[in-house]
Enzyme design. Sequence first.
Site, PDB file in Angstrom:
ATOM      1  N   CYS A 112       0.829  -1.214   0.000  1.00 37.40           N
ATOM      2  CA  CYS A 112       0.000   0.000   0.000  1.00 37.40           C
ATOM      3  C   CYS A 112       0.863   1.263   0.000  1.00 37.40           C
ATOM      4  CB  CYS A 112      -0.909  -0.054   1.230  1.00 37.40           C
ATOM      5  SG  CYS A 112      -1.738   1.488   1.624  1.00 37.40           S
ATOM      6  N   CYS A 153       0.108   3.808   2.736  1.00 37.86           N
ATOM      7  CA  CYS A 153       0.559   3.257   4.026  1.00 37.86           C
ATOM      8  C   CYS A 153       2.042   3.561   4.241  1.00 37.86           C
ATOM      9  CB  CYS A 153       0.345   1.746   4.076  1.00 37.86           C
ATOM     10  SG  CYS A 153      -1.380   1.233   3.946  1.00 37.86           S
TER      11      CYS A 153
END
Length: 104
Positions: free
Chosen positions: A28, A31
Amino acid sequence: MVKVVTDQDFKQETDTGVTLTDFWATWCGPCKMQSPVIESLENSRSDVKFTKMDVDQNQGTPSEFGIMAIPTLVIKKDGAVVEKLVGYQTKDQLNAVLDKYTKA
């Protein structure tokens, strides 16, 4: 270093005081941007416990909290969820939210 938690120890690690858990995954992009912000906050705030959980390796807890997108940050106070933030959050945004639960 932000403590890594699993489905097995999440409840125990986040049931007292104010905690922020970063639900993330290795693939991600947002993230990866959120992680240094959390690390920086951990270094500057002793009034909050910071944890993170990889949603690919731990699917029970994210499912229990209805996490459908990452990063999702779950803030708990004394074991109860008080805030859930979806998407990248700046340090200033997070400090403002955390202040609501740590300031008397």
